[in-house]
Design a protein around this motif. Structure first.
Motif, mmCIF file in Angstrom:
data_model
loop_
_atom_site.group_PDB
_atom_site.id
_atom_site.type_symbol
_atom_site.label_atom_id
_atom_site.label_comp_id
_atom_site.label_asym_id
_atom_site.label_seq_id
_atom_site.Cartn_x
_atom_site.Cartn_y
_atom_site.Cartn_z
ATOM 1 N N THR A 39 10.269 -0.747 8.386
ATOM 2 C CA THR A 39 9.585 -1.924 8.184
ATOM 3 C C THR A 39 8.494 -2.164 7.734
ATOM 4 O O THR A 39 7.524 -1.333 7.669
ATOM 5 N N PHE A 40 8.129 -3.312 6.886
ATOM 6 C CA PHE A 40 6.746 -3.401 6.463
ATOM 7 C C PHE A 40 5.715 -3.463 7.479
ATOM 8 O O PHE A 40 4.705 -2.920 7.317
ATOM 9 N N ARG A 41 6.111 -4.023 8.546
ATOM 10 C CA ARG A 41 5.021 -4.387 9.542
ATOM 11 C C ARG A 41 4.613 -2.933 10.267
ATOM 12 O O ARG A 41 3.508 -2.688 10.708
ATOM 13 N N GLU A 42 5.470 -1.860 10.139
ATOM 14 C CA GLU A 42 5.065 -0.701 10.608
ATOM 15 C C GLU A 42 4.085 0.008 9.766
ATOM 16 O O GLU A 42 3.261 0.786 10.359
ATOM 17 N N SER A 43 4.184 -0.384 8.397
ATOM 18 C CA SER A 43 3.053 0.302 7.609
ATOM 19 C C SER A 43 1.817 -0.106 7.604
ATOM 20 O O SER A 43 0.905 0.695 7.671
ATOM 21 N N LEU A 44 1.466 -1.220 8.173
ATOM 22 C CA LEU A 44 0.034 -1.852 8.086
ATOM 23 C C LEU A 44 -0.907 -0.948 9.171
ATOM 24 O O LEU A 44 -1.935 -0.412 8.792
ATOM 25 N N PRO A 45 -0.440 -0.800 10.210
ATOM 26 C CA PRO A 45 -1.295 0.124 11.125
ATOM 27 C C PRO A 45 -1.220 1.486 11.054
ATOM 28 O O PRO A 45 -2.403 2.097 11.028
ATOM 29 N N ILE A 46 -0.374 1.825 10.514
ATOM 30 C CA ILE A 46 -0.344 3.426 9.926
ATOM 31 C C ILE A 46 -1.474 3.610 8.869
ATOM 32 O O ILE A 46 -2.197 4.631 8.940
ATOM 33 N N ILE A 47 -1.458 2.802 7.823
ATOM 34 C CA ILE A 47 -2.283 3.100 6.698
ATOM 35 C C ILE A 47 -3.496 2.580 7.018
ATOM 36 O O ILE A 47 -4.613 3.606 6.657
ATOM 37 N N ASN A 48 -3.890 1.816 8.013
ATOM 38 C CA ASN A 48 -5.073 1.320 8.396
ATOM 39 C C ASN A 48 -5.708 2.564 9.310
ATOM 40 O O ASN A 48 -6.886 2.789 8.967
#
Length: 452
Positions: A174-183
């Motif tokens: 999901t998109f929501r998983e990407s945000l903290p990972i990339i941050n």
């Protein structure tokens, strides 16, 4: 007043075929402040239903996200329905590279909390404070800069079949998983690197660009219009494609080819392949990559267990999945321990193969066939095809070819046959026949008997 669909997908498909008019598959989005999403939704349904526009649309207080199919004759009138709203005047419409009149068969407009689920509860986060948009030429140029980090904000099953060279491709569902990972991964480069992002049509990376600006990243860029617009612009401007492979799309096509490169493998045998399919078992529906040979051998199933279940009587299949939650939705959880050649996360930029342009030509030359009938109906739940025999005869055990502009060319052997509603072995001209098929048929499909 009617604010919902009254036709089934099969009935709609039949009307589209009978009309014989071209339809355009397109997508668009807009972030805006919508005070009354429910009224906005109802007004759109009334306007678009009158134009025979179909699709899957989400609206929320933060904007609109739409993937649609619109009759080409009504395209200008459709744009006028958008221009009624200030935030959609002159909006960019991403028209698909490859067209399919059956890409959408219902008009579904849903009110959601957000048009892109992000898992964020930060009231200070302004989604309209977005990054700098880049066209294809500018995007190619910034990718050449060693100070650039490019990130794919799509899910694992999307990036696996095609991605930009050198991109970070998070192993997420999901998109929501990407945000903290990339941050977390890029936290030390907030002021020194160009953070460049892309997605299918721009909606996910636009929200991501605003989020990372909010997190303190100084140089934030996104691909304008996503991969869909990039594919159009490199063709129109004769640019090199930095994207390799296929662009996954969320309609019945499941993909648009950008380059002839194949960067993924059949999940069952490892052969270079980038064709997604859904497991034929109604209790599974796992989305996975399957080559033609495995599709024939496994009957569109992801495992021998699912294959065995599909051979059971329908009543037994329903009993097996009664009370159980189907864990593998069409666009989710495209992973399974049974898929030996599934890859996600860090992906290679080296093609595993190329699309054979002569494959279909050779097939047409070598396969001798005779036209015997045309498609009349497809029963979705039971996966039964109905054809009318217009020429010659067809028998139990015959090898047949079902061919159409969307279906392609699908070969199979008739293992069960119902003629005019009764079990029989031979169908003649004028007979109406039904039999199971491991794929959806369209009313534009023709039925051939293979002679050799």
């Amino acid at each position: 007043m009617q604010l919902y669909n009254t036709l089934s997908a099969e009935e709609r498909a039949q009307l589209i075929d009978e009309a014989g008019k071209q339809r355009l598959t397109l997508s668009f989005y807009a972030y805006a402040k919508i005070e009354d999403p429910k009224k906005f939704r109802d007004d759109l349904f009334i306007a678009w239903n009158a134009l025979d526009a179909l699709g899957r649309i989400y609206v929320a207080n933060e904007g609109i996200n739409a993937q649609m199919s619109v009759p080409a004759d009504n395209f200008e009138a459709f744009k006028e329905t958008l221009n009624v709203y200030d935030f959609m005047k002159g909006i960019r419409l991403n028209v698909a590279v490859e067209q399919d009149d059956h890409s959408f068969l219902k008009l579904t407009i849903k009110v959601r909390h957000k048009i892109v689920a992000d898992g964020l509860n930060d009231e200070t986060f302004d989604v309209t404070n977005k990054g700098i948009h880049l066209r294809a030429k500018e995007f190619n140029q910034i990718l050449e800069d060693p100070n650039t980090i490019v990130v794919d904000f799509r899910n694992h099953y999307e990036s696996e079949v095609g991605h930009f060279k050198g991109a970070i491709t998070p192993d997420v569902e999901t998109f929501r998983e990407s945000l903290p990972i990339i941050n977390e991964q890029l936290k030390d480069f907030k002021e020194t690197k160009n953070l460049v992002m892309y997605c299918t049509g721009g909606i996910r990376c636009e929200k991501a660009s605003a989020y990372y600006k909010h997190q303190g990243f100084k140089n934030v860029f996104q691909l304008e219009g996503g991969i869909i617009q990039y594919a159009k612009q490199i063709k129109e401007e004769n640019l090199e494609s930095k994207f390799i492979g296929k662009n996954f799309v969320f309609d019945n096509r499941l993909g648009e080819r950008i380059t002839e490169d194949i960067v993924s493998q059949c999940h069952q045998c490892g052969k270079p392949c980038d064709n997604h399919t859904n497991c034929f078992n109604d209790g599974c529906h796992l989305l996975f990559i399957q080559c033609d040979e495995c599709q024939a051998a496994m009957e569109n199933c992801c495992s021998t267990e699912c294959q065995e279940i599909t051979h059971l009587p329908l009543a037994e299949q329903v009993k097996l999945r009664s009370g159980k939650q189907v864990g593998n939705k069409v666009f989710r959880k495209g992973k399974s321990e049974k898929l030996k050649f599934k890859h996600s996360g860090e992906l290679s930029d080296t093609p595993l193969g190329v699309v054979s342009k002569t494959k279909n030509i050779r097939k047409k030359i070598t396969v001798k066939k005779v036209l015997v009938g045309k498609a009349e109906h497809y029963f979705t739940k039971s996966k039964i095809a109905q054809f009318l025999i217009e020429n010659k005869e067809i028998s139990l055990g015959d090898k047949i070819l079902i061919s159409g502009p969307t279906t392609g060319e699908q070969e199979l052997i008739i293992t069960n046959l119902f003629i005019n509603g009764n079990t029989s072995e031979i169908a003649k001209k004028g007979d109406q026949i039904t039999f199971e098929v491991p794929f959806r048929i369209r009313l534009s499909d023709k039925l051939y008997k293979i002679l050799n």
